[in-house]
Scaffold this motif. Sequence first.
Motif, short mmCIF file in Angstrom:
data_model
loop_
_atom_site.label_atom_id
_atom_site.label_comp_id
_atom_site.label_asym_id
_atom_site.label_seq_id
_atom_site.Cartn_x
_atom_site.Cartn_y
_atom_site.Cartn_z
N THR A 134 -14.50 22.77 -11.90
CA THR A 134 -14.14 22.35 -10.89
C THR A 134 -14.88 23.30 -9.63
OG1 THR A 134 -11.56 22.61 -10.31
CG2 THR A 134 -12.43 20.33 -11.41
N LYS A 135 -14.86 22.88 -8.69
CA LYS A 135 -15.17 23.82 -7.39
C LYS A 135 -15.08 23.28 -6.22
CE LYS A 135 -18.93 26.15 -9.86
NZ LYS A 135 -20.70 26.23 -9.98
N TYR A 136 -14.86 23.45 -5.12
CA TYR A 136 -14.33 23.52 -3.59
C TYR A 136 -15.05 24.17 -2.77
CZ TYR A 136 -10.65 21.18 -6.61
OH TYR A 136 -9.53 20.25 -7.14
N ALA A 137 -15.62 23.46 -1.61
CA ALA A 137 -15.84 24.36 0.06
C ALA A 137 -14.45 24.77 0.32
CB ALA A 137 -16.67 22.98 0.96
N ASP A 138 -14.41 26.23 0.95
CA ASP A 138 -13.20 26.76 1.17
C ASP A 138 -12.31 26.42 2.51
OD1 ASP A 138 -15.59 29.87 1.67
OD2 ASP A 138 -14.24 29.50 -0.41
N SER A 139 -13.29 25.21 3.05
CA SER A 139 -12.66 24.09 4.03
C SER A 139 -11.76 23.76 3.47
CB SER A 139 -13.52 24.20 4.78
OG SER A 139 -14.23 22.39 3.91
N VAL A 140 -11.95 23.11 2.40
CA VAL A 140 -10.30 22.23 1.93
C VAL A 140 -9.69 22.72 0.64
CG1 VAL A 140 -12.57 20.31 2.36
CG2 VAL A 140 -12.27 21.25 -0.14
N LYS A 141 -9.89 23.91 -0.07
CA LYS A 141 -9.72 24.59 -0.78
C LYS A 141 -7.77 24.42 -0.26
CE LYS A 141 -12.42 27.75 -2.78
NZ LYS A 141 -13.14 29.25 -3.46
N GLY A 142 -6.79 23.89 -1.49
CA GLY A 142 -6.01 24.13 -1.46
C GLY A 142 -5.11 22.55 -0.57
N ARG A 143 -6.35 21.87 -0.38
CA ARG A 143 -5.83 20.08 0.01
C ARG A 143 -6.50 19.67 -0.40
NH1 ARG A 143 -7.78 18.56 5.18
NH2 ARG A 143 -9.63 20.77 5.01
N PHE A 144 -7.61 19.29 -0.93
CA PHE A 144 -8.20 18.11 -1.59
C PHE A 144 -8.18 18.72 -3.00
CE2 PHE A 144 -11.01 17.24 2.33
CZ PHE A 144 -10.73 16.68 2.98
N THR A 145 -8.49 17.78 -4.07
CA THR A 145 -8.32 17.60 -5.50
C THR A 145 -9.39 17.01 -5.97
OG1 THR A 145 -5.90 18.98 -5.31
CG2 THR A 145 -6.84 18.10 -7.31
N ILE A 146 -9.96 17.34 -6.66
CA ILE A 146 -11.00 16.26 -7.33
C ILE A 146 -10.54 16.38 -8.76
CG2 ILE A 146 -12.74 18.60 -8.15
CD1 ILE A 146 -14.89 16.05 -7.58
N SER A 147 -10.38 15.02 -9.40
CA SER A 147 -9.86 14.84 -10.80
C SER A 147 -10.97 13.41 -11.43
CB SER A 147 -8.58 13.98 -11.10
OG SER A 147 -8.75 13.46 -10.38
N ARG A 148 -10.96 13.37 -12.54
CA ARG A 148 -12.04 12.44 -13.26
C ARG A 148 -10.95 11.58 -13.95
NH1 ARG A 148 -15.38 15.35 -17.77
NH2 ARG A 148 -13.61 15.65 -18.34
N ASP A 149 -11.66 10.60 -14.48
CA ASP A 149 -10.92 9.12 -15.46
C ASP A 149 -10.75 10.03 -16.43
OD1 ASP A 149 -10.25 6.02 -15.56
OD2 ASP A 149 -9.84 7.35 -17.23
N ASN A 150 -10.30 10.91 -17.09
CA ASN A 150 -10.38 10.91 -18.55
C ASN A 150 -10.29 9.95 -19.89
OD1 ASN A 150 -10.63 13.79 -18.42
ND2 ASN A 150 -8.10 14.24 -18.28
N ALA A 151 -9.88 8.85 -19.05
CA ALA A 151 -9.86 7.61 -19.93
C ALA A 151 -11.81 6.76 -20.72
CB ALA A 151 -8.81 6.49 -20.02
N VAL A 152 -12.18 6.86 -19.31
CA VAL A 152 -13.65 6.80 -19.05
C VAL A 152 -14.89 7.91 -19.21
CG1 VAL A 152 -12.56 4.19 -18.80
CG2 VAL A 152 -13.03 5.13 -17.39
N LEU B 242 -21.32 20.22 0.69
CA LEU B 242 -20.57 19.36 -0.54
C LEU B 242 -19.17 20.20 -1.01
CD1 LEU B 242 -20.68 19.33 -2.86
CD2 LEU B 242 -21.37 21.69 -4.11
N VAL B 243 -18.29 19.45 -0.68
CA VAL B 243 -16.84 18.65 -0.26
C VAL B 243 -16.10 20.11 -1.77
CG1 VAL B 243 -14.76 18.06 -0.22
CG2 VAL B 243 -16.76 17.73 1.19
N ALA B 244 -17.02 19.25 -3.21
CA ALA B 244 -15.76 19.09 -3.73
C ALA B 244 -16.78 18.44 -5.86
CB ALA B 244 -14.91 18.30 -4.23
#
Length: 121
Positions: free
Chosen positions: A57-75, A47-49
């Motif tokens: 939001t939650k991240y795997a330790d292996s990707v913290k600081g490099r990956f960012t998960i976000s959501r389109d807040n409009a829809v 599980l990456v993010a």
Amino acid sequence: QVHLAESGGGLVQVGGSLRLSCAASGNRFAINVMGWYRAAPGKERELVASFSSGGTTKYADSVKGRFTISRDNAVKNTVYLQMNRLKPEDTAVYYCAAADRSYSLDDADYWGQGTQVTVSS
């Protein structure tokens, strides 16, 4: 029912960036959490993010600081995974996942078809 459509995978050099997108359709308002898993040959699925409907939001330790998960807040039916400073070990098939029966992607109810990410050295 929910359908998940992914896009954005590809081939990138070490240190490069990619952005994955996952758009949900169907009964998307019932979704509690969306996110990304990845599966690489010879490795356990990871599980990456994840991004909950409440904005957690939650991240795997292996990707913290490099990956960012976000959501389109409009829809609120699309989540993105911005992947920076990519490493060869990030090479995998990335799967979008969503859950409507719980708030954990450990119990994902829906899956996308997967998109290949390859990081070349």
